[in-house]
Design an enzyme around this catalytic site. Structure first.
Site, short mmCIF file in Angstrom:
data_model
loop_
_atom_site.label_atom_id
_atom_site.label_comp_id
_atom_site.label_asym_id
_atom_site.label_seq_id
_atom_site.Cartn_x
_atom_site.Cartn_y
_atom_site.Cartn_z
N CYS A 1 0.83 -1.20 0.00
CA CYS A 1 0.00 0.00 0.00
C CYS A 1 0.88 1.27 0.00
O CYS A 1 0.66 2.19 -0.78
CB CYS A 1 -0.93 -0.04 1.22
SG CYS A 1 -2.13 1.29 1.25
N CYS A 2 1.92 1.27 0.87
CA CYS A 2 2.83 2.43 0.91
C CYS A 2 3.57 2.58 -0.42
O CYS A 2 3.84 3.70 -0.87
CB CYS A 2 3.86 2.27 2.02
SG CYS A 2 3.30 2.76 3.65
N CYS B 1 -1.06 8.44 7.40
CA CYS B 1 -2.42 8.14 6.96
C CYS B 1 -3.28 7.73 8.16
O CYS B 1 -2.78 7.06 9.08
CB CYS B 1 -2.40 6.98 5.97
SG CYS B 1 -1.49 7.34 4.47
N CYS C 1 -3.33 4.09 9.55
CA CYS C 1 -2.06 3.55 10.05
C CYS C 1 -1.43 4.43 11.12
O CYS C 1 -0.21 4.37 11.36
CB CYS C 1 -1.08 3.38 8.89
SG CYS C 1 -1.68 2.27 7.62
N CYS D 1 7.67 4.12 5.90
CA CYS D 1 6.78 3.91 4.76
C CYS D 1 7.55 3.46 3.52
O CYS D 1 6.95 3.01 2.55
CB CYS D 1 6.00 5.18 4.46
SG CYS D 1 7.04 6.58 4.10
FE1 SF4 Z 1 -1.36 2.75 2.94
FE2 SF4 Z 1 -1.01 3.01 5.56
FE3 SF4 Z 1 1.04 3.35 3.88
FE4 SF4 Z 1 -0.93 5.14 4.03
S1 SF4 Z 1 0.57 4.63 5.65
S2 SF4 Z 1 -0.01 4.40 2.18
S3 SF4 Z 1 -2.71 3.79 4.35
S4 SF4 Z 1 -0.10 1.46 4.31
#
Ligand code: SF4
Length: 244
Positions: free
Chosen positions: A125-126, A208, A211, A234
């Site tokens: 996701c990151c 985010c 998280c 991240c």
């Molecule tokens: Fe995704 Fe969490 Fe990374 Fe944001 S901090 S990009 S929601 S995994």
């Protein structure tokens, strides 16, 4: 574009390596002046609008009032973060604050990887929502600025003012390496700078919303990030690939 005096390919090491700054910004102001003299308009500050980010924005505005600042907007930030960006834009009208979004919308990401990817695979996701967009921003850009501080974590303890950034094939300038958390807040208070109100609700490090959790007294400042996962970064500040 003017050729920078130093580049990733010909990185001579940190020009400030043996300098122990004793000015009130602990070297940050001098390093920023050097950065804009060296890279001109070709250096970008990637700002997350955390407390360090507010300090850097204020210092940068004194060195180069129309500097380019990029916010990596994952579409998952707290509403307080988006409101803060509006306040900063209002205060520093000459700064060029750009919002960079990932190629995939949240809906497209869900379609491709299933719902709430951050719960299953936060690294992926990151990568999609932060690392790839910064790669796109930094493509052809010789240098970027980051608000890393040495005391934040063991992985950041050896950060120099000027670093060879293997992850993004760029030069990463970190003007705040000697700042403590107390220094950051002294600067914000003294200069009456706007900041994210979540900092007053036990969120020292804000990313985010899915998280980021508040931290308890005495806990590490970044312990509210990615709770339940063996993950502390991240991926923007890790050398090499973060995906398997
Ligand atoms: Fe995704 Fe969490 Fe990374 Fe944001 S901090 S990009 S929601 S995994």
């Amino acid at each position: 574009m003017k050729s920078p005096l130093i580049s990733y390919e010909h990185f001579p090491g940190d020009p400030f390596k043996n300098w122990i700054p004793d000015d009130e910004t602990k070297g940050a102001f001098e390093v920023l002046k050097w950065s804009y003299e060296t890279f001109g308009d070709s250096i970008i500050y990637a700002c997350s609008f955390g407390a360090e980010g507010i300090v850097l924005i204020d210092l940068i505005s004194k060195v180069k009032k129309d500097a380019e600042i990029v916010f990596l907007d994952t579409s998952l930030h707290f509403k307080e973060t988006y409101e803060l960006i509006d306040r900063i834009k209002e205060k520093y009208r000459d700064l060029n604050i750009r919002i960079k979004k990932p190629k995939l919308t949240l809906e497209e990401q869900e379609e491709k990887y299933g719902p709430e990817l951050w719960r299953k695979d936060p690294n992926l996701c990151c990568f999609i929502r932060k690392v790839r967009p910064l790669e796109e921003v930094l493509y052809g850009i010789p240098a970027w600025i980051s608000g890393l501080r040495r005391e934040q974590s063991p992985s950041r303890a050896k950060t120099d003012f000027v670093n060879k950034d293997e992850r993004f094939h760029s030069i990463k300038v970190c003007p705040l390496i000697y700042w403590t958390w107390e220094d950051v807040w002294n600067y914000i208070d003294t200069n009456k700078l706007p900041y994210n109100p979540l900092h007053d609700q036990d969120y020292p490090s804000i990313g985010c919303a899915p998280c980021t959790a508040p931290v308890k007294e005495g806990e590490d400042l970044r312990s509210g990030r990615w709770q339940g996962f063996n993950k502390t970064e991240c991926g923007l500040h890790i050398s090499g690939r973060i995906l398997k």
